[in-house]
Design a protein around this motif. Structure first.
Motif, PDB file in Angstrom:
ATOM      1  N   TYR A  77     -69.371 -22.072 -48.469  1.00 23.58           N
ATOM      2  CA  TYR A  77     -69.406 -20.848 -47.661  1.00 23.58           C
ATOM      3  C   TYR A  77     -68.326 -19.871 -48.132  1.00 23.58           C
ATOM      4  O   TYR A  77     -68.569 -18.668 -48.230  1.00 23.58           O
ATOM      5  CB  TYR A  77     -69.193 -21.192 -46.189  1.00 23.58           C
ATOM      6  CG  TYR A  77     -69.012 -19.974 -45.321  1.00 23.58           C
ATOM      7  CD1 TYR A  77     -70.115 -19.207 -44.930  1.00 23.58           C
ATOM      8  CD2 TYR A  77     -67.744 -19.575 -44.904  1.00 23.58           C
ATOM      9  CE1 TYR A  77     -69.948 -18.070 -44.148  1.00 23.58           C
ATOM     10  CE2 TYR A  77     -67.575 -18.446 -44.127  1.00 23.58           C
ATOM     11  CZ  TYR A  77     -68.679 -17.695 -43.754  1.00 23.58           C
ATOM     12  OH  TYR A  77     -68.504 -16.569 -42.983  1.00 23.58           O
ATOM     13  N   GLN A  78     -67.131 -20.385 -48.433  1.00 20.85           N
ATOM     14  CA  GLN A  78     -66.052 -19.503 -48.895  1.00 20.85           C
ATOM     15  C   GLN A  78     -66.384 -18.890 -50.243  1.00 20.85           C
ATOM     16  O   GLN A  78     -66.113 -17.711 -50.483  1.00 20.85           O
ATOM     17  CB  GLN A  78     -64.731 -20.280 -48.970  1.00 20.85           C
ATOM     18  CG  GLN A  78     -64.206 -20.783 -47.639  1.00 20.85           C
ATOM     19  CD  GLN A  78     -63.915 -19.667 -46.642  1.00 20.85           C
ATOM     20  OE1 GLN A  78     -63.753 -18.504 -47.002  1.00 20.85           O
ATOM     21  NE2 GLN A  78     -63.861 -20.029 -45.369  1.00 20.85           N
ATOM     22  N   TYR A  79     -66.995 -19.670 -51.139  1.00 26.26           N
ATOM     23  CA  TYR A  79     -67.404 -19.116 -52.435  1.00 26.26           C
ATOM     24  C   TYR A  79     -68.432 -17.999 -52.256  1.00 26.26           C
ATOM     25  O   TYR A  79     -68.435 -17.012 -52.998  1.00 26.26           O
ATOM     26  CB  TYR A  79     -67.994 -20.214 -53.322  1.00 26.26           C
ATOM     27  CG  TYR A  79     -66.981 -20.985 -54.124  1.00 26.26           C
ATOM     28  CD1 TYR A  79     -66.173 -20.353 -55.073  1.00 26.26           C
ATOM     29  CD2 TYR A  79     -66.822 -22.355 -53.947  1.00 26.26           C
ATOM     30  CE1 TYR A  79     -65.252 -21.062 -55.813  1.00 26.26           C
ATOM     31  CE2 TYR A  79     -65.897 -23.075 -54.689  1.00 26.26           C
ATOM     32  CZ  TYR A  79     -65.111 -22.423 -55.614  1.00 26.26           C
ATOM     33  OH  TYR A  79     -64.188 -23.129 -56.341  1.00 26.26           O
ATOM     34  N   ALA A  80     -69.318 -18.164 -51.282  1.00 29.96           N
ATOM     35  CA  ALA A  80     -70.372 -17.174 -51.057  1.00 29.96           C
ATOM     36  C   ALA A  80     -69.883 -15.966 -50.270  1.00 29.96           C
ATOM     37  O   ALA A  80     -70.527 -14.917 -50.286  1.00 29.96           O
ATOM     38  CB  ALA A  80     -71.544 -17.817 -50.322  1.00 29.96           C
ATOM     39  N   SER A  81     -68.745 -16.126 -49.592  1.00 27.93           N
ATOM     40  CA  SER A  81     -68.245 -15.054 -48.742  1.00 27.93           C
ATOM     41  C   SER A  81     -67.639 -13.927 -49.559  1.00 27.93           C
ATOM     42  O   SER A  81     -66.958 -14.149 -50.563  1.00 27.93           O
ATOM     43  CB  SER A  81     -67.199 -15.605 -47.773  1.00 27.93           C
ATOM     44  OG  SER A  81     -66.595 -14.570 -47.029  1.00 27.93           O
ATOM     45  N   GLU A  82     -67.868 -12.710 -49.116  1.00 28.44           N
ATOM     46  CA  GLU A  82     -67.268 -11.542 -49.774  1.00 28.44           C
ATOM     47  C   GLU A  82     -65.869 -11.274 -49.251  1.00 28.44           C
ATOM     48  O   GLU A  82     -65.164 -10.410 -49.784  1.00 28.44           O
ATOM     49  CB  GLU A  82     -68.163 -10.313 -49.567  1.00 28.44           C
ATOM     50  CG  GLU A  82     -69.533 -10.438 -50.225  1.00 28.44           C
ATOM     51  CD  GLU A  82     -70.379  -9.199 -50.012  1.00 28.44           C
ATOM     52  OE1 GLU A  82     -69.899  -8.273 -49.318  1.00 28.44           O
ATOM     53  OE2 GLU A  82     -71.508  -9.158 -50.551  1.00 28.44           O
ATOM     54  N   SER A  83     -65.476 -11.966 -48.204  1.00 23.14           N
ATOM     55  CA  SER A  83     -64.151 -11.742 -47.609  1.00 23.14           C
ATOM     56  C   SER A  83     -63.201 -12.893 -47.921  1.00 23.14           C
ATOM     57  O   SER A  83     -62.464 -13.362 -47.059  1.00 23.14           O
ATOM     58  CB  SER A  83     -64.290 -11.580 -46.089  1.00 23.14           C
ATOM     59  OG  SER A  83     -64.857 -12.758 -45.520  1.00 23.14           O
ATOM     60  N   ALA A  84     -63.254 -13.404 -49.153  1.00 26.98           N
ATOM     61  CA  ALA A  84     -62.358 -14.480 -49.590  1.00 26.98           C
ATOM     62  C   ALA A  84     -61.518 -13.942 -50.746  1.00 26.98           C
ATOM     63  O   ALA A  84     -61.813 -14.210 -51.917  1.00 26.98           O
ATOM     64  CB  ALA A  84     -63.152 -15.708 -50.008  1.00 26.98           C
ATOM     65  N   PRO A  85     -60.472 -13.163 -50.458  1.00 24.45           N
ATOM     66  CA  PRO A  85     -59.764 -12.411 -51.499  1.00 24.45           C
ATOM     67  C   PRO A  85     -59.125 -13.270 -52.578  1.00 24.45           C
ATOM     68  O   PRO A  85     -59.074 -12.872 -53.739  1.00 24.45           O
ATOM     69  CB  PRO A  85     -58.698 -11.631 -50.709  1.00 24.45           C
ATOM     70  CG  PRO A  85     -58.524 -12.405 -49.437  1.00 24.45           C
ATOM     71  CD  PRO A  85     -59.867 -12.965 -49.120  1.00 24.45           C
ATOM     72  N   ARG A  86     -58.641 -14.458 -52.235  1.00 27.84           N
ATOM     73  CA  ARG A  86     -57.916 -15.269 -53.218  1.00 27.84           C
ATOM     74  C   ARG A  86     -58.846 -15.919 -54.240  1.00 27.84           C
ATOM     75  O   ARG A  86     -58.369 -16.380 -55.280  1.00 27.84           O
ATOM     76  CB  ARG A  86     -57.084 -16.345 -52.515  1.00 27.84           C
ATOM     77  CG  ARG A  86     -56.034 -15.813 -51.572  1.00 27.84           C
ATOM     78  CD  ARG A  86     -55.064 -14.886 -52.259  1.00 27.84           C
ATOM     79  NE  ARG A  86     -54.098 -14.327 -51.332  1.00 27.84           N
ATOM     80  CZ  ARG A  86     -53.293 -13.313 -51.600  1.00 27.84           C
ATOM     81  NH1 ARG A  86     -53.365 -12.713 -52.780  1.00 27.84           N
ATOM     82  NH2 ARG A  86     -52.439 -12.874 -50.697  1.00 27.84           N
ATOM     83  N   LEU A  87     -60.141 -15.956 -53.945  1.00 26.03           N
ATOM     84  CA  LEU A  87     -61.062 -16.560 -54.901  1.00 26.03           C
ATOM     85  C   LEU A  87     -61.371 -15.632 -56.075  1.00 26.03           C
ATOM     86  O   LEU A  87     -62.164 -15.979 -56.945  1.00 26.03           O
ATOM     87  CB  LEU A  87     -62.359 -16.984 -54.200  1.00 26.03           C
ATOM     88  CG  LEU A  87     -62.203 -18.160 -53.228  1.00 26.03           C
ATOM     89  CD1 LEU A  87     -63.554 -18.562 -52.658  1.00 26.03           C
ATOM     90  CD2 LEU A  87     -61.535 -19.366 -53.895  1.00 26.03           C
ATOM     91  N   ARG A  88     -60.735 -14.469 -56.105  1.00 30.25           N
ATOM     92  CA  ARG A  88     -60.804 -13.637 -57.306  1.00 30.25           C
ATOM     93  C   ARG A  88     -59.821 -14.139 -58.361  1.00 30.25           C
ATOM     94  O   ARG A  88     -59.826 -13.669 -59.492  1.00 30.25           O
ATOM     95  CB  ARG A  88     -60.477 -12.180 -56.955  1.00 30.25           C
ATOM     96  CG  ARG A  88     -61.431 -11.572 -55.933  1.00 30.25           C
ATOM     97  CD  ARG A  88     -61.183 -10.089 -55.755  1.00 30.25           C
ATOM     98  NE  ARG A  88     -61.967  -9.552 -54.648  1.00 30.25           N
ATOM     99  CZ  ARG A  88     -61.507  -9.319 -53.430  1.00 30.25           C
ATOM    100  NH1 ARG A  88     -60.227  -9.580 -53.165  1.00 30.25           N
ATOM    101  NH2 ARG A  88     -62.275  -8.839 -52.485  1.00 30.25           N
ATOM    102  N   SER A  89     -58.969 -15.086 -57.965  1.00 27.67           N
ATOM    103  CA  SER A  89     -57.972 -15.663 -58.867  1.00 27.67           C
ATOM    104  C   SER A  89     -58.489 -16.975 -59.441  1.00 27.67           C
ATOM    105  O   SER A  89     -58.994 -17.838 -58.700  1.00 27.67           O
ATOM    106  CB  SER A  89     -56.665 -15.900 -58.103  1.00 27.67           C
ATOM    107  OG  SER A  89     -55.751 -16.648 -58.867  1.00 27.67           O
ATOM    108  N   ALA A  90     -58.350 -17.151 -60.753  1.00 27.62           N
ATOM    109  CA  ALA A  90     -58.856 -18.362 -61.411  1.00 27.62           C
ATOM    110  C   ALA A  90     -58.234 -19.647 -60.869  1.00 27.62           C
ATOM    111  O   ALA A  90     -58.955 -20.626 -60.631  1.00 27.62           O
ATOM    112  CB  ALA A  90     -58.654 -18.259 -62.923  1.00 27.62           C
ATOM    113  N   PRO A  91     -56.902 -19.718 -60.659  1.00 22.96           N
ATOM    114  CA  PRO A  91     -56.336 -20.969 -60.137  1.00 22.96           C
ATOM    115  C   PRO A  91     -56.939 -21.369 -58.791  1.00 22.96           C
ATOM    116  O   PRO A  91     -57.230 -22.547 -58.567  1.00 22.96           O
ATOM    117  CB  PRO A  91     -54.838 -20.648 -60.006  1.00 22.96           C
ATOM    118  CG  PRO A  91     -54.596 -19.584 -61.021  1.00 22.96           C
ATOM    119  CD  PRO A  91     -55.837 -18.759 -61.014  1.00 22.96           C
ATOM    120  N   ASN A  92     -57.135 -20.405 -57.905  1.00 21.87           N
ATOM    121  CA  ASN A  92     -57.709 -20.722 -56.598  1.00 21.87           C
ATOM    122  C   ASN A  92     -59.134 -21.244 -56.742  1.00 21.87           C
ATOM    123  O   ASN A  92     -59.519 -22.209 -56.068  1.00 21.87           O
ATOM    124  CB  ASN A  92     -57.705 -19.478 -55.713  1.00 21.87           C
ATOM    125  CG  ASN A  92     -56.314 -18.968 -55.415  1.00 21.87           C
ATOM    126  OD1 ASN A  92     -55.595 -18.558 -56.326  1.00 21.87           O
ATOM    127  ND2 ASN A  92     -55.929 -18.971 -54.158  1.00 21.87           N
TER     128      ASN A  92
END
Length: 263
Positions: free
Chosen positions: A73-88
């Protein structure tokens, strides 16, 4: 005013995620202290008093599902700002890969399997929901890493431990599944792999896996999960070890319970 309220809510969530991690550690300590008194075990150790049971395959799928669904769900969410970072993304993928295997592959490789007490299954669902939220929410919204974190020794060593632990866990499960030939009944002594050194090689692999994840994430949340895993599985490993010693006179006395050469 609205901006200030929103910022306060975000800070409150950050504090809550830290508090949940400390709560997980406290629950782990309670589990470690009471694992001989509270029998919520499954499989061969399940108490006969638990009459309502769930088929093993269905229980594993249902109870592990929250820890698979919440990261997805977090991967699919557009409101997960830290998942724009590769380590996260990589760290959350490590969590997701484990539960993808545990939910979608492991149950369908099982051969038979004793039904699980409904209470144990319910408790597992609650834990996977709690921990799935804690890990996925922290990594997707709060964990801050430098872009070069993936080259940091802590990440590299942690990732190596995670990968090695997962391979040990999968290989050990394979050995356990193949102990019986078609038509065989009864229990046998596991042989091969790390079972030559410890009774609970599969649990050792899983503990190593989450210790590696904790090191790679360098977070209180990851450390709390690794600590809880050790507290829960060490008690179950001790039960396994004592059961094998009582069941088989020829059981190798040099085998440790969980950690090769130590415990």
């Amino acid at each position: 005013m609205a901006t200030a309220v929103a910022e306060e809510l975000l800070l409150a969530e950050e504090r809550m995620l830290a508090a949940l991690a400390y709560l997980q550690c406290a629950v782990g300590c309670a589990v470690l202290a009471r694992n001989r008194e509270t029998n919520l075990a499954y499989g061969r150790h399940a108490s006969p008093s638990f009459r309502v049971r769930v088929p093993a395959r269905a229980a594993w799928v249902v109870q592990e599902l929250p820890s698979l669904a919440l990261p997805l769900y977090q991967y699919a969410s557009e409101s997960a700002p830290r998942l724009r970072s590769a380590p996260n993304c990589i760290l959350l993928a490590m969590f997701l890969v484990h539960y993808g295997h545990r939910c979608l592959i492991y149950p369908f490789l099982m051969r038979g399997g004793k039904p699980m007490p409904l209470l144990a299954c319910t408790m597992a669902i609650m834990f996977c929901t709690f921990n799935g939220y804690l890990q996925s929410r922290y990594l997707s919204h709060w964990a801050v890493y430098a872009d070069d974190w993936v080259t940091d020794p802590r990440f590299l060593i942690g990732f190596g431990l995670w990968l090695a632990g997962m391979l040990i866990n999968i290989h050990s499960d394979h050995i356990l599944r193949n102990l019986r030939k078609p038509g065989d009944t009864g229990y046998k002594i596991p042989r091969g792999g790390l079972f030559e050194y410890v009774t609970a090689a599969n649990y050792f692999g899983e503990i190593m896996e989450w210790c590696g994840y904790a090191l790679a994430s360098w977070s209180v949340q990851g450390a709390a999960f690794a600590f809880f895993t050790f507290c829960f599985l060490s008690g179950r490993a001790k039960e396994h070890h004592q059961w094998y010693l009582q069941k088989f006179e020829e059981y190798p006395k040099f085998r440790k319970i969980l950690i090769p050469f130590l415990f």
